[in-house]
Design a protein around this motif. Structure first.
Motif: not given
Length: 333
Positions: A219-223, A227, A250, A258-259, A263, A299
């Motif tokens: 949850n902290s690093i990825a869509w 989530n 994220k 990031q991502d 995503n 995502w």
């Protein structure tokens, strides 16, 4: 003498007057700076749109996953020790709609409209088809296949071929402006370069700080699928009230990426093929193939797809609302 700041540069009043009367000029080429190895590169696209890129040092890592890793797939085996002998730059996020538009002049809606009205027959797994027929889209309902369109979103509906066309256009622009370093070119990262940058020195299933694939870690690093609907606003895809999220929302990995997971799936340069095992240096994948590699999950993906070692394969002509790309600046092979 008083200084005047103009478009990011401090000029004396005398210099400013000289520019105004044409006695001298400060061209885009003369003030442009090339990327420097070992340093972050702020790539300036047309329209003063920035694309930040991180320098990735050369190094060695183990590609693939151990048998004990939850969710691993057969094509992540055998684990292979990879040495990358040259550093490269990699976009801190996936290429956004705004960055795509700055280089191509094309909005997401323009791109989807073009896709839906393309009458060209492409080779999809040995069968010649129109893109819209292969992915089962109705040319008259573009809004049914698009989510949101704002320019901070990662650019989706991009095939491997189109991502490479973007890179070619960018190389021409940067070469003309004198900013393309000798021996380098903008391209997609190889599969090895992608996984090396994704892991950023970690050896677990993900680059989350606790290096696990629990929901809390992801949850902290990825869509991703779990989530993807949380707090989503706007037009969602299919029956889901979800879609791509703004790039860079994220936590980054240890190297500032990031991502890398979630995503959008990200195209890699390589044709899809089996791992060799053993020790390899600067691998570029098979010479030919049917599918191109893409990495990282999206995502809408499940937890097991959001792993550093996970691989996917798709035809290079395929466009998808779940797939985009990340720009690399690499030594020319």
């Amino acid at each position: 003498m008083r200084q005047v700041k103009i478009i990011g540069y401090n000029l004396s009043i005398t210099a400013l007057i000289m520019v105004a009367v044409g006695c001298t000029s400060i061209s885009k080429k003369s003030i442009a700076k090339s990327p420097v190895e070992g340093k972050t590169w702020q790539l300036q696209l047309p329209g003063n749109t920035l694309l930040p890129m991180s320098w990735i040092n050369p190094g060695t890592f183990v590609k693939g996953s151990p048998e004990t890793e939850k969710g691993r797939k057969a094509d992540e085996n055998p684990q292979t020790k990879v040495t990358l002998t040259k550093g490269y730059w990699l976009g801190k996020t996936e290429v956004t709609i705004g960055q795509w538009k700055a280089v191509t002049g094309q909005s997401l809606r323009d791109k989807v409209t073009q896709l839906l009205n393309d009458e060209t027959l492409y080779d999809f797994e040995g069968k010649m088809q129109k893109i819209r027929d292969y992915i089962h889209f109705d040319r008259n309902t573009p809004d049914k296949i698009m989510a949101n369109e704002d320019e901070l979103l990662p650019m989706y509906f991009v095939s491997w071929n189109e991502a490479m066309d973007f890179c070619k256009k960018l190389n021409l622009l940067e070469h003309a402006d004198g900013r393309l370093p000798a021996g380098y070119a903008y391209t997609l990262p190889t599969e090895a370069q992608w996984e090396y940058a994704c892991r950023a020195g970690t050896t677990g299933a993900t680059y989350a700080l606790n290096e696990n694939t629990t929901d809390d870690g992801l949850n902290s690093i990825a869509w991703y699928g779990k989530n993807g609907t949380a707090g989503y606003v706007g037009r969602g895809l299919s029956s889901l009230m979800a879609g791509p999220r703004d790039a860079g929302g994220k936590l980054a990995n240890k190297w500032g990426m990031q991502d890398m997971l979630g995503n959008l799936w990200e195209w890699c340069l390589d044709w899809y093929g089996p791992y060799t095992g053993g020790d390899v240096t600067d691998p570029v994948g098979p010479a030919t193939g049917t599918y191109r590699v893409n990495r990282g999950g999206s995502w809408g993906s499940g937890m097991n797809d959001e792993r550093s070692a996970n691989r996917a394969k798709n035809p290079p002509n395929e466009d998808s609302a779940w797939r985009g790309f990340r720009l690399a600046l690499c030594p020319v092979h």
